[in-house]
Design an enzyme around this catalytic site. Structure first.
Site, PDB file in Angstrom:
ATOM      1  N   LYS A   1      50.180  36.322  59.447  1.00  0.00           N
ATOM      2  CA  LYS A   1      49.316  35.829  58.438  1.00  0.00           C
ATOM      3  C   LYS A   1      48.073  36.653  58.118  1.00  0.00           C
ATOM      4  O   LYS A   1      47.674  37.244  58.953  1.00  0.00           O
ATOM      5  CB  LYS A   1      48.607  34.285  59.272  1.00  0.00           C
TER       6      LYS A   1
ATOM      7  N   GLU B   1      42.684  35.396  55.013  1.00  0.00           N
ATOM      8  CA  GLU B   1      42.284  34.649  53.666  1.00  0.00           C
ATOM      9  C   GLU B   1      41.630  35.328  52.634  1.00  0.00           C
ATOM     10  O   GLU B   1      41.885  35.322  51.419  1.00  0.00           O
ATOM     11  CB  GLU B   1      41.658  33.317  53.995  1.00  0.00           C
TER      12      GLU B   1
ATOM     13  N   SER C   1      37.545  38.954  65.613  1.00  0.00           N
ATOM     14  CA  SER C   1      36.672  38.994  66.368  1.00  0.00           C
ATOM     15  C   SER C   1      36.887  38.412  67.954  1.00  0.00           C
ATOM     16  O   SER C   1      38.010  37.689  68.070  1.00  0.00           O
ATOM     17  CB  SER C   1      35.603  37.809  65.701  1.00  0.00           C
TER      18      SER C   1
ATOM     19  N   GLY D   1      39.426  35.596  69.198  1.00  0.00           N
ATOM     20  CA  GLY D   1      40.675  36.273  70.147  1.00  0.00           C
ATOM     21  C   GLY D   1      40.543  35.098  71.307  1.00  0.00           C
ATOM     22  O   GLY D   1      41.535  35.130  72.043  1.00  0.00           O
TER      23      GLY D   1
ATOM     24  N   GLU E   1      43.176  42.633  69.831  1.00  0.00           N
ATOM     25  CA  GLU E   1      42.408  44.005  69.353  1.00  0.00           C
ATOM     26  C   GLU E   1      41.084  43.029  68.713  1.00  0.00           C
ATOM     27  O   GLU E   1      40.948  42.684  67.646  1.00  0.00           O
ATOM     28  CB  GLU E   1      42.848  44.554  68.162  1.00  0.00           C
TER      29      GLU E   1
ATOM     30  N   CYS F   1      36.348  47.896  63.527  1.00  0.00           N
ATOM     31  CA  CYS F   1      36.061  47.462  64.860  1.00  0.00           C
ATOM     32  C   CYS F   1      35.405  48.759  65.570  1.00  0.00           C
ATOM     33  O   CYS F   1      34.948  48.559  66.790  1.00  0.00           O
ATOM     34  CB  CYS F   1      37.397  47.053  65.529  1.00  0.00           C
TER      35      CYS F   1
ATOM     36  N   GLU G   1      27.418  42.964  67.394  1.00  0.00           N
ATOM     37  CA  GLU G   1      28.500  43.786  66.424  1.00  0.00           C
ATOM     38  C   GLU G   1      27.970  43.230  65.303  1.00  0.00           C
ATOM     39  O   GLU G   1      27.874  42.040  64.698  1.00  0.00           O
ATOM     40  CB  GLU G   1      29.889  43.259  66.434  1.00  0.00           C
TER      41      GLU G   1
END
Lengths: 422, 510
Positions: free
Chosen positions: B203, B206, B257, B261, B279, B313, B410
């Protein structure tokens, strides 16, 4: 140059070989006498796949980091050895070239390669493709010539860091001696064989007969892996001999460029005569000549597909490498006996076991002193698996991941650290 | 003669070609769900828009996959991966050939893919062409080479057994990828998965479906059997969640994120204990010692902070600078940040594009305001670019303290935070006091310091005198809450293999 770039160049070379494979197969067939279709479907495919396989390894040659005692950090690098001398034979000229170039270049070495004096042509064509692929000048150098002159010069050269030789055990010993006497260059050897092919009573007999036939007659018997001692268990012995003779008499000799040809000529008159001398010794020493046993009249160095039965272990044809289309069939009774007899040779290149019983398959294959053991097949070689000899069939392994080891020099780097944690 | 990476970098061996130009893209060719090498409309008829963040314009409508479409994709992937299927019966060296062929097709369509990526993400076209495409092609080629080198072992066990291991495919691998490097993340997922013989349901984000869908066409063209790769564009809470909890998926790999996750790992456990690799985010320390090459440190730290508009990241979002060189570093960094050229992503001079969408834009500006409120010193930037939609000025904060939000959270935007430190031990402690642990960098000329600090940092990647030096050959992943498992290098193979040990008893008598 990035390691991945080395891989890309090897991949490019494989593409060029594929592009010119019809021409190369023709040249190989002309120069060696092997059937053209075999050159195209076996030799060319093996060559291309080997180059591609080693192209993939180029940026995956890993050293390790190591948790040593003391306040140190330690790691290894797998560096190129340097200049690799490579001396290759005439039975699979192009494929042997790929087996040598692939791992050597993947590991970052440079090369001085001598094709066999009988078969220089495809090697020289590859030289043009190497240039076209974009390898920097001097990375691969190709010197056609003879063993006692060019080959010996390579083996004893003080500026060559490693020599790889495929050929007879006799010459292999000379190479290793010269390497020792000169500069202790690293040596790998792929030498002869007298490979046992063991057929148990519970084997699929049709499969065993056909595989044993191809195993000894392929490439006119000019294979280091030739299954030249076929041990057949008592209860199926007569039937096996009968079917093998039937198969051998149907083997079609002819022009390499005739698509129906199964067997081409031997490489030279010298080889042809050597084979005939051994055939005659077989007759003299009491083996039963079932079929063949003669050279073919007319042009070319052809020898008829020849089958001996009632061969015993002490005959010359059971001990010496013939390198011709001559099949020896010996009788055995028990597992322990055949293992001992199969191993009773200074060679140890390949072996095969035909049986439907898992216990025999595992026990016998683990007991045989051979670098490759085939179960219910013969000559099933693939570049992903290592290949080489026990005992006097060679030193070291080619192909597979292990093949890379022979073309790397390991450097350990150990750095003092102030304080250390695991 | 070919030089390092020249082909993948779009350079011909004959010398410097003209600068690549973006393609003219009149119409997007691939906008549907890709299952079984065929294009499908969504089962419930929904579509969503692919938007160009530089202009705000809708590029096209894309079919939106939901749970029912994911079910269909999983069914196709399962069938394609069955024992005896074309994919499972293929020589593994042929899998490698297919991956190489796919890489060839990326090279052929390089300009088009870079253009689509730039339109869909807002990243400069030149970055997409030279970095994203380069990395994608190299990753595919790297794993093409591994396909026939995945070795088990034969093992010397006690008693009369023959024992060996085989490394088999895990099965159907779900992959959920982010919007910051859409194509690169796509290849990081499918390359090791396919190399190890798995089938895939992937996937794309979006926000950025377009290059993934073009890959569907290339995967079919390369000759992968139907059902081996299936692409389901859609949203996280619907299609993504369906993947994470699917009983027919054997493994899920997620990049995104940390918050999501955690949801993925929970869903995996609650459903069928599918294997999970993650990740996630980072708050990556970039440590500049007084004995470093300062100019190099400034340049690398700047790239670390502002590359991809800070949407990485690995963003160097906490720059620790030693006292002695602090003022100079701040001065040089500020000057460098002011020189960054923002503009139309398709313009070859552009270095800095828009943020991906309004949500990110608002979040970043919110964090910038918090920096101002909490007392950090704004050296440059600090606001949106006037009249330019989603563009934010490259922003530098100095005098940042560890407890400020901009030092802890972050940001994922073009914001460089510079903090002061005194000693090596102090900075190691401060660098490690975070729940993240993805990347870190050390700038120093001292051998001892480089070894000691890199060894002390709780970080999956440590760069010494460089930043963002990523390679297909080297593993990448996070300590602590920056992730589970490793991607790239040989290490990724173990995440995409299931180990079977076969032990054969031998009869005592024959």
């Amino acid at each position: 140059m990035d390691a991945s770039e080395r891989g890309r160049l090897l991949g490019k070379l494989a593409d060029l070989v594929e592009r010119d494979s019809a021409y190369l197969a023709t040249l190989e067939s002309l120069n060696s006498g092997k059937p053209f279709l075999t050159a195209l479907f076996v030799d060319m495919q093996g060559t291309i796949k080997t180059l591609r396989y080693f192209a993939g390894w180029a940026d995956k040659i890993h050293g390790i980091t190591i948790p040593v005692d003391g306040e140190f950090f330690s790691m290894t690098r797998n560096e190129p050895i340097g200049v690799c001398g490579q001396i290759i034979p005439w039975n699979f000229p192009l494929m042997m070239m790929a087996w040598k170039l692939g791992p050597a270049l993947s590991c970052g070495n440079t090369i001085v390669l001598k094709p066999a004096e009988q078969t220089p042509l495809t090697a020289l064509y590859i030289a043009a493709l190497i240039k076209e692929a974009g390898f920097p000048a001097g990375v691969v150098n190709i010197l056609p010539g003879y063993g006692p002159t060019a080959g010996a010069a390579i083996a004893s050269h003080h500026a060559i860091d490693k020599v790889a030789f495929t050929g007879s055990t006799e010459v292999g010993k000379l190479i290793q001696e010269a390497a020792g006497k000169s500069n202790l260059k690293r040596v790998t050897l792929e030498l002869g064989g007298k490979s046992p092919n063991i057929i148990f009573a519970d084997a699929d007999l049709d499969l065993a007969v056909e595989q044993a036939h191809q195993g000894v007659f392929f490439n006119s018997g000019q294979c280091c892996t030739a299954g030249s001692r076929i041990f057949v268990q008592d209860s199926i012995y007569e039937e096996f001999v009968r079917r093998s003779v039937e198969r051998a008499t149907k083997r079609i000799m002819g022009s390499p460029f005739d698509p129906t040809t199964e067997q081409g000529p031997q490489i030279s008159e010298e080889q042809q005569q050597r084979i005939m001398e051994l055939v005659q010794s077989g007759v003299r020493e009491g083996a039963k000549l079932e079929c063949g046993g003669k050279v073919c009249p007319g042009k070319g160095y052809y020898v008829e597909p020849t089958v001996f039965s009632n061969v015993t272990d002490n005959m010359r044809i059971a001990k010496e490498e013939i390198f011709g289309p001559v099949q020896q069939i010996l009788r055995f009774s028990t597992v322990e006996e055949v293992i001992a007899r199969a191993n009773d040779t200074e060679y140890g290149l390949a072996a095969a076991v035909f049986t439907t019983d898992i216990n025999k398959a595992m026990t016998v294959s683990t007991a045989l002193q051979a670098g490759t053991v085939w179960i219910n097949c013969y000559n099933a070689l693939s570049c992903q698996s290592p290949f080489g000899g026990f005992k006097m069939s060679g030193n070291g392994r080619e192909l597979g991941e292990i093949g890379l080891r022979e073309y790397s020099e390991v450097k350990t780097i150990t750095m003092k650290m102030m304080g250390k944690n695991s | 003669m070919a030089q390092n990476g020249t082909i993948e970098n779009g350079l011909s061996p004959g010398g410097m070609p003209p600068i690549p130009q973006p393609a003219k893209v009149p119409e997007i060719a691939h906008t549907q769900i890709f299952i079984n090498n065929e294009w499908h409309k969504s089962i419930n008829g929904k579509t969503f828009q692919a938007v160009n963040p530089a202009t705000g314009v809708n590029i096209c409508d894309v079919e939106e996959a939901d749970e029912a479409d994911v079910d269909k994709a999983v069914e196709a992937a399962r069938a394609a991966g069955q024992r005896g299927s074309p994919w499972r019966s293929l020589d593994v060296s042929s899998r490698g050939r297919l991956l190489h062929k796919l890489a060839d097709l990326l090279e052929r369509d390089r300009v088009l893919l870079a253009t689509l990526e730039s339109m869909d993400t807002g990243k400069p076209f030149m970055h997409a062409f030279f970095i994203d495409l380069d990395g994608s092609i190299k990753t595919l080629r790297y794993y093409a080479g591994w396909a026939d080198k995945i070795h088990g072992k034969s093992l010397p066990v006690d008693e009369n057994f023959v024992c060996f291991t085989k490394h088999e495919p895990v099965g159907v691998c779900g992959a959920i990828i982010p919007w910051n490097f859409p194509l690169l993340m796509f290849t990081w997922k499918i390359a090791p998965a396919l190399c190890c013989g798995n089938t895939v349901v992937i996937k794309p984000a979006e926000q950025t479906p377009l290059t993934a869908l073009h890959m569907g066409a290339l995967i079919k063209e390369a000759g992968f059997p139907a059902g081996v790769v299936n692409i389901v564009p859609g949203f996280g809470p619907t299609a993504g969640a369906a993947i994470a909890r699917h009983m027919g998926i054997d493994k899920v790999a997620f990049t995104g994120s940390t918050a999501v996750g955690q949801l993925i790992k929970e869903a995996a456990a609650k459903s069928n204990l599918k294997r999970v690799t993650l990740e996630l985010g980072g708050k990556n320390p970039c440590i500049v010692f007084a004995d470093s090459d300062l100019q190099l440190a400034v340049e690398e730290a700047q790239k670390g902070a502002f590359f991809n508009q800070g949407q990485a990241c690995t963003a160097a979002s906490r720059v620790f600078v030693q006292d002695e060189v602090y003022e100079e570093f701040v001065r040089l960094s500020t000057e460098a940040a002011k020189r960054i050229v923002a503009g139309d992503p398709l313009d070859p001079r552009t270095q800095h594009g828009p943020q991906i969408d309004q949500k990110q834009f608002d979040k970043i500006l919110g964090l910038i305001e918090s920096g101002k409120d909490e007392g950090a010193k704004l050296e440059c930037g600090g606001q949106a670019q006037d009249g330019k939609g989603l563009y934010i000025q490259p922003t530098v904060f100095s005098a940042v303290k560890d407890n400020m939000r901009i030092a802890k959270e972050e940001i994922f935007g073009p914001v460089q935070c510079i903090l002061r430190f005194k000693s090596q031990e102090e900075v190691i402690k401060r660098a490690n006091s975070t729940q993240y642990g993805l990347a870190a960098a050390v700038f120093t000329r001292s051998v001892d310091r480089a070894l000691n600090v890199s060894s002390a940092l709780q970080s999956g990647t440590v760069w010494v005198n460089c930043y963002n030096a990523l390679h297909a050959q080297t593993p990448f992943g996070g300590y602590k809450m920056s992730g589970n498992g490793r991607e790239l290098g040989e290490y990724a193979l173990s995440e995409y293999s299931e180990v079977k040990a076969v032990t054969i008893k031998l009869a005592e008598k024959l």
